[in-house]
Design an enzyme around this catalytic site. Structure first.
Site, mmCIF file in Angstrom:
data_model
loop_
_atom_site.group_PDB
_atom_site.id
_atom_site.type_symbol
_atom_site.label_atom_id
_atom_site.label_comp_id
_atom_site.label_asym_id
_atom_site.label_seq_id
_atom_site.Cartn_x
_atom_site.Cartn_y
_atom_site.Cartn_z
ATOM 1 N N TYR A 1 0.831 -1.216 0.000
ATOM 2 C CA TYR A 1 0.000 0.000 0.000
ATOM 3 C C TYR A 1 0.863 1.263 0.000
ATOM 4 O O TYR A 1 0.534 2.239 -0.669
ATOM 5 C CB TYR A 1 -0.945 -0.013 1.203
ATOM 6 C CG TYR A 1 -2.012 -1.080 1.088
ATOM 7 C CD1 TYR A 1 -2.924 -1.046 0.037
ATOM 8 C CD2 TYR A 1 -2.101 -2.122 1.998
ATOM 9 C CE1 TYR A 1 -3.899 -2.024 -0.093
ATOM 10 C CE2 TYR A 1 -3.077 -3.115 1.878
ATOM 11 C CZ TYR A 1 -3.961 -3.050 0.828
ATOM 12 O OH TYR A 1 -4.926 -4.017 0.685
HETATM 13 C C1 LIG Z 1 -0.484 -8.017 -2.155
HETATM 14 C C2 LIG Z 1 -1.214 -8.425 -3.452
HETATM 15 C C3 LIG Z 1 -2.673 -7.972 -3.402
HETATM 16 C C4 LIG Z 1 -0.493 -7.706 -4.614
HETATM 17 O O1 LIG Z 1 -1.141 -8.042 -5.829
HETATM 18 P P1 LIG Z 1 -0.316 -8.294 -7.178
HETATM 19 O O2 LIG Z 1 -1.297 -8.388 -8.287
HETATM 20 O O3 LIG Z 1 0.619 -9.435 -6.986
HETATM 21 O O4 LIG Z 1 0.555 -6.953 -7.246
HETATM 22 P P2 LIG Z 1 0.811 -6.076 -8.538
HETATM 23 O O5 LIG Z 1 1.369 -6.956 -9.621
HETATM 24 O O6 LIG Z 1 -0.413 -5.298 -8.856
HETATM 25 O O7 LIG Z 1 1.921 -5.068 -8.007
HETATM 26 C C5 LIG Z 1 1.724 -3.689 -8.240
HETATM 27 C C6 LIG Z 1 2.936 -2.962 -7.775
HETATM 28 O O8 LIG Z 1 3.081 -3.166 -6.352
HETATM 29 C C7 LIG Z 1 4.383 -3.632 -6.069
HETATM 30 N N1 LIG Z 1 4.295 -4.556 -4.950
HETATM 31 C C8 LIG Z 1 3.667 -5.751 -4.924
HETATM 32 N N2 LIG Z 1 3.778 -6.294 -3.684
HETATM 33 C C9 LIG Z 1 4.518 -5.427 -2.949
HETATM 34 C C10 LIG Z 1 4.990 -5.405 -1.610
HETATM 35 N N3 LIG Z 1 4.710 -6.393 -0.758
HETATM 36 N N4 LIG Z 1 5.725 -4.330 -1.195
HETATM 37 C C11 LIG Z 1 6.007 -3.313 -2.022
HETATM 38 N N5 LIG Z 1 5.577 -3.254 -3.296
HETATM 39 C C12 LIG Z 1 4.855 -4.302 -3.749
HETATM 40 C C13 LIG Z 1 4.832 -4.311 -7.348
HETATM 41 O O9 LIG Z 1 6.245 -4.307 -7.423
HETATM 42 C C14 LIG Z 1 4.221 -3.431 -8.418
HETATM 43 O O10 LIG Z 1 5.019 -2.275 -8.600
HETATM 44 P P3 LIG Z 1 5.031 -1.434 -10.001
HETATM 45 O O11 LIG Z 1 3.582 -1.105 -10.324
HETATM 46 O O12 LIG Z 1 5.840 -0.233 -9.681
HETATM 47 O O13 LIG Z 1 5.608 -2.380 -10.985
HETATM 48 C C15 LIG Z 1 -1.116 -9.963 -3.737
HETATM 49 O O14 LIG Z 1 0.241 -10.338 -3.753
HETATM 50 C C16 LIG Z 1 -1.853 -10.818 -2.714
HETATM 51 O O15 LIG Z 1 -3.054 -11.043 -2.846
HETATM 52 N N6 LIG Z 1 -1.137 -11.329 -1.690
HETATM 53 C C17 LIG Z 1 -1.753 -12.176 -0.657
HETATM 54 C C18 LIG Z 1 -2.779 -11.435 0.167
HETATM 55 C C19 LIG Z 1 -2.316 -10.055 0.659
HETATM 56 O O16 LIG Z 1 -1.189 -9.888 1.103
HETATM 57 N N7 LIG Z 1 -3.213 -9.048 0.585
HETATM 58 C C20 LIG Z 1 -2.865 -7.660 0.950
HETATM 59 C C21 LIG Z 1 -3.940 -6.990 1.698
HETATM 60 S S1 LIG Z 1 -4.080 -7.531 3.387
#
Ligand SMILES: CC(C)(COP(=O)(O)OP(=O)(O)OC[C@H]1O[C@@H](n2cnc3c(N)ncnc32)[C@H](O)[C@@H]1OP(=O)(O)O)[C@@H](O)C(=O)NCCC(=O)NCCS
Length: 167
Positions: free
Chosen positions: A141
């Site tokens: 976030y």
């Molecule tokens: C966290 C989550 C929602 C990210 O979704 P995703 O589709 O894999 O992420 P994206 O591909 O959209 O990433 C978008 C951007 O965020 C960045 N990003 C992703 N995870 C990150 C993290 N943990 N820390 C910092 N940046 C991160 C990516 O590098 C990317 O950067 P860019 O746009 O500059 O290239 C997914 O990994 C997930 O569902 N994880 C398990 C559940 C979870 O942790 N939910 C979070 C809410 S509690």
């Protein structure tokens, strides 16, 4: 990697949610077993990304109304707000992307969709609030411009005026 076309729509309770696996069992269990009850009780709304072809549920997020106590916001922002005890907000309580679709930008797309919905709503809200499940989720976030509450590092917010200025 080839681009996947997403469609983001309200969850239809009839869709099969059992295969959804984000790597976070609590987020998966909530989506598989509880979300439709919460929708029925009007305590949450749920939006899903559908990956075509195949109609796979690739990701979801939930939205509900919330409020932010002024004490949770940084002093420089509070100075620019009316002296109410709290300001209205929209809470994205949960966000998850299925492991098969992670790392392709869908998390960012879902976040942008939630911000756009909060901005389009007729009822005013100062910010989108998110509950991060752990420090890496909070980092996701922060990467998108969210700031942590002063006393709760896993609760973050983004003023909707800031999101609007990015559009
Ligand atoms: C966290 C989550 C929602 C990210 O979704 P995703 O589709 O894999 O992420 P994206 O591909 O959209 O990433 C978008 C951007 O965020 C960045 N990003 C992703 N995870 C990150 C993290 N943990 N820390 C910092 N940046 C991160 C990516 O590098 C990317 O950067 P860019 O746009 O500059 O290239 C997914 O990994 C997930 O569902 N994880 C398990 C559940 C979870 O942790 N939910 C979070 C809410 S509690």
């Amino acid at each position: 990697m080839t681009a996947v076309p997403w469609r983001i729509v309200p969850l239809d309770p009839g869709w099969d949610r059992r295969p959804f696996t984000s790597g976070s069992p609590p987020l998966d269990r909530y989506f598989q077993h509880q979300v439709t009850q919460d929708i029925r009780r009007r305590v949450t709304a749920c939006f899903v990304a559908i990956a075509e072809p195949g109609h796979r549920l690739a990701g979801y997020y939930t939205l509900a109304s919330a409020s932010i106590a002024l004490g949770d916001l940084p002093a420089d922002l509070v100075k620019r707000l009316p002296r109410y005890p709290s300001v209205p907000a929209v809470r994205m309580g949960r966000l998850a992307v299925d492991q098969a679709f992670q790392g392709r930008g869908l998390g960012g797309v879902l976040l942008a969709d939630a911000l756009a919905r909060a901005l389009r709503a007729d009822i005013a809200a100062y910010a989108l609030v998110v509950d991060a499940k752990d420090a890496p989720a909070a980092a996701f976030y922060q990467h998108h411009g969210f700031l942590a509450f002063t006393s709760q590092p896993l609760t973050l917010f983004l003023p909707l005026a800031t999101a609007q200025a990015w559009h």
